[in-house]
Design a protein around this motif. Structure first.
Motif, mmCIF file in Angstrom:
data_model
loop_
_atom_site.group_PDB
_atom_site.id
_atom_site.type_symbol
_atom_site.label_atom_id
_atom_site.label_comp_id
_atom_site.label_asym_id
_atom_site.label_seq_id
_atom_site.Cartn_x
_atom_site.Cartn_y
_atom_site.Cartn_z
ATOM 1 N N MET A 63 0.812 -1.208 0.000
ATOM 2 C CA MET A 63 0.000 0.000 0.000
ATOM 3 C C MET A 63 0.851 1.267 0.000
ATOM 4 S SD MET A 63 -2.800 -1.346 -0.456
ATOM 5 C CE MET A 63 -3.759 0.141 -0.535
ATOM 6 N N HIS A 64 2.016 1.215 0.625
ATOM 7 C CA HIS A 64 2.878 2.399 0.637
ATOM 8 C C HIS A 64 3.375 2.730 -0.767
ATOM 9 C CE1 HIS A 64 5.437 -1.095 1.017
ATOM 10 N NE2 HIS A 64 6.511 -0.381 0.766
ATOM 11 N N VAL A 65 3.687 1.716 -1.559
ATOM 12 C CA VAL A 65 4.139 1.943 -2.931
ATOM 13 C C VAL A 65 2.961 2.413 -3.786
ATOM 14 C CG1 VAL A 65 5.210 0.903 -4.967
ATOM 15 C CG2 VAL A 65 6.000 0.264 -2.684
ATOM 16 N N ALA A 66 1.797 1.818 -3.583
ATOM 17 C CA ALA A 66 0.606 2.247 -4.320
ATOM 18 C C ALA A 66 0.287 3.704 -4.023
ATOM 19 C CB ALA A 66 -0.587 1.362 -3.963
ATOM 20 N N ALA A 67 0.430 4.102 -2.764
ATOM 21 C CA ALA A 67 0.149 5.491 -2.381
ATOM 22 C C ALA A 67 1.101 6.457 -3.080
ATOM 23 C CB ALA A 67 0.260 5.643 -0.869
ATOM 24 N N VAL A 68 2.366 6.135 -3.085
ATOM 25 C CA VAL A 68 3.350 6.993 -3.753
ATOM 26 C C VAL A 68 3.067 7.050 -5.245
ATOM 27 C CG1 VAL A 68 5.797 7.229 -4.336
ATOM 28 C CG2 VAL A 68 5.126 6.692 -1.989
ATOM 29 N N ALA A 69 2.759 5.912 -5.841
ATOM 30 C CA ALA A 69 2.475 5.875 -7.277
ATOM 31 C C ALA A 69 1.236 6.700 -7.610
ATOM 32 C CB ALA A 69 2.314 4.429 -7.738
ATOM 33 N N HIS A 70 0.193 6.601 -6.789
ATOM 34 C CA HIS A 70 -1.000 7.421 -7.013
ATOM 35 C C HIS A 70 -0.667 8.909 -6.906
ATOM 36 C CE1 HIS A 70 -4.557 4.987 -7.627
ATOM 37 N NE2 HIS A 70 -4.234 4.185 -6.629
ATOM 38 N N ARG A 71 0.130 9.258 -5.916
ATOM 39 C CA ARG A 71 0.477 10.674 -5.733
ATOM 40 C C ARG A 71 1.273 11.192 -6.927
ATOM 41 N NH1 ARG A 71 2.960 12.928 -0.190
ATOM 42 N NH2 ARG A 71 4.430 11.263 -0.586
ATOM 43 N N LEU A 72 2.224 10.395 -7.408
ATOM 44 C CA LEU A 72 3.016 10.815 -8.568
ATOM 45 C C LEU A 72 2.171 10.849 -9.837
ATOM 46 C CD1 LEU A 72 6.326 8.903 -7.792
ATOM 47 C CD2 LEU A 72 5.903 11.363 -7.587
ATOM 48 N N LEU A 73 1.249 9.911 -9.968
ATOM 49 C CA LEU A 73 0.344 9.916 -11.120
ATOM 50 C C LEU A 73 -0.557 11.145 -11.086
ATOM 51 C CD1 LEU A 73 -0.678 8.568 -13.669
ATOM 52 C CD2 LEU A 73 -2.014 7.014 -12.248
ATOM 53 N N ALA A 74 -1.005 11.529 -9.910
ATOM 54 C CA ALA A 74 -1.819 12.745 -9.772
ATOM 55 C C ALA A 74 -1.018 13.970 -10.204
ATOM 56 C CB ALA A 74 -2.288 12.902 -8.332
ATOM 57 N N ARG A 75 0.228 14.027 -9.792
ATOM 58 C CA ARG A 75 1.087 15.154 -10.182
ATOM 59 C C ARG A 75 1.257 15.200 -11.695
ATOM 60 N NH1 ARG A 75 7.180 14.690 -8.590
ATOM 61 N NH2 ARG A 75 7.006 13.212 -10.307
ATOM 62 N N GLU A 87 -8.825 12.421 -8.342
ATOM 63 C CA GLU A 87 -9.146 11.014 -8.070
ATOM 64 C C GLU A 87 -7.907 10.262 -7.571
ATOM 65 O OE1 GLU A 87 -10.146 7.112 -10.726
ATOM 66 O OE2 GLU A 87 -11.144 8.982 -11.283
ATOM 67 N N HIS A 88 -6.776 10.506 -8.214
ATOM 68 C CA HIS A 88 -5.549 9.825 -7.793
ATOM 69 C C HIS A 88 -5.068 10.321 -6.433
ATOM 70 C CE1 HIS A 88 -4.991 7.285 -11.215
ATOM 71 N NE2 HIS A 88 -5.190 8.305 -12.027
ATOM 72 N N LEU A 89 -5.253 11.597 -6.140
ATOM 73 C CA LEU A 89 -4.898 12.092 -4.807
ATOM 74 C C LEU A 89 -5.745 11.426 -3.736
ATOM 75 C CD1 LEU A 89 -4.236 15.895 -5.354
ATOM 76 C CD2 LEU A 89 -2.581 14.128 -4.726
ATOM 77 N N GLU A 90 -7.023 11.258 -4.013
ATOM 78 C CA GLU A 90 -7.898 10.582 -3.048
ATOM 79 C C GLU A 90 -7.471 9.130 -2.875
ATOM 80 O OE1 GLU A 90 -10.330 9.829 -0.108
ATOM 81 O OE2 GLU A 90 -9.932 11.828 -0.904
ATOM 82 N N GLN A 91 -7.109 8.459 -3.970
ATOM 83 C CA GLN A 91 -6.615 7.080 -3.877
ATOM 84 C C GLN A 91 -5.321 7.023 -3.076
ATOM 85 O OE1 GLN A 91 -8.101 4.270 -4.722
ATOM 86 N NE2 GLN A 91 -9.878 5.354 -5.500
ATOM 87 N N ALA A 92 -4.460 8.012 -3.253
ATOM 88 C CA ALA A 92 -3.213 8.071 -2.478
ATOM 89 C C ALA A 92 -3.523 8.212 -0.994
ATOM 90 C CB ALA A 92 -2.343 9.228 -2.955
ATOM 91 N N ARG A 93 -4.459 9.090 -0.659
ATOM 92 C CA ARG A 93 -4.847 9.270 0.756
ATOM 93 C C ARG A 93 -5.356 7.957 1.344
ATOM 94 N NH1 ARG A 93 -7.436 13.813 -1.495
ATOM 95 N NH2 ARG A 93 -6.090 15.629 -1.272
ATOM 96 N N TRP A 99 -2.168 1.950 4.989
ATOM 97 C CA TRP A 99 -0.823 1.593 5.425
ATOM 98 C C TRP A 99 -0.573 2.056 6.859
ATOM 99 C CZ3 TRP A 99 4.112 4.648 4.370
ATOM 100 C CH2 TRP A 99 5.243 3.869 4.647
ATOM 101 N N GLY A 100 -1.410 2.997 7.341
ATOM 102 C CA GLY A 100 -1.249 3.533 8.694
ATOM 103 C C GLY A 100 -0.472 4.835 8.736
ATOM 104 N N ALA A 101 -0.223 5.431 7.593
ATOM 105 C CA ALA A 101 0.549 6.689 7.526
ATOM 106 C C ALA A 101 -0.418 7.863 7.486
ATOM 107 C CB ALA A 101 1.459 6.677 6.316
ATOM 108 N N MET A 102 -1.043 8.153 8.630
ATOM 109 C CA MET A 102 -2.071 9.189 8.692
ATOM 110 C C MET A 102 -1.511 10.579 8.367
ATOM 111 S SD MET A 102 -4.472 7.278 9.203
ATOM 112 C CE MET A 102 -4.841 5.685 9.849
ATOM 113 N N ALA A 103 -0.311 10.879 8.834
ATOM 114 C CA ALA A 103 0.269 12.199 8.575
ATOM 115 C C ALA A 103 0.498 12.388 7.070
ATOM 116 C CB ALA A 103 1.580 12.374 9.332
ATOM 117 N N LEU A 104 0.968 11.361 6.386
ATOM 118 C CA LEU A 104 1.157 11.460 4.937
ATOM 119 C C LEU A 104 -0.192 11.590 4.232
ATOM 120 C CD1 LEU A 104 3.999 8.870 4.269
ATOM 121 C CD2 LEU A 104 4.109 11.348 4.013
#
Length: 108
Positions: A63-75, A87-93, A99-104
């Motif tokens: 999930m951590h890699v998926a989150a980063v990939a979604h964030r980069l895809l959104a960018r 949509e990709h930013l929401e998927q990243a969130r 993953w438990g990374a609430m601050a991110l």
């Protein structure tokens, strides 16, 4: 200059690892490919590689890699004027939260 020489070698090594152990390295190799394509100006390849990284990471529970990939895809989508960046930013969130990374998740 040195970094430009090291990145392709490191990417090749990562691709080799991905062939031998895709569950650990394939999504990461796709992220590196996406970033290299983005830097080279190959936006379609970059978007396809980010999307592939998302799919692969989700398939293997990274999930951590998926989150980063979604964030980069959104960018990348925002840079291209695409309407899917929100949509990709929401998927990243969601992925960061899973993953438990609430601050991110809150910063994304």
């Amino acid at each position: 200059v040195r970094a430009r020489l090291r990145v392709p070698r490191a990417a090749a090594k990562l691709r080799g690892w991905a062939k031998r152990c895709p569950e650990n390295f394939e999504a990461k190799a796709q992220l590196v490919q996406a970033e290299a394509a983005r830097i080279a100006g190959a936006t379609e390849l970059a978007c396809a590689s980010y999307a592939g990284a998302v799919s692969t990471a989700e398939r293997y529970g990274q999930m951590h890699v998926a989150a980063v990939a979604h964030r980069l895809l959104a960018r990348q989508a925002a840079a291209n004027g695409g309407g899917t960046s929100a949509e990709h930013l929401e998927q990243a969130r969601r992925a960061f939260r899973a993953w438990g990374a609430m601050a991110l998740a809150d910063r994304t």
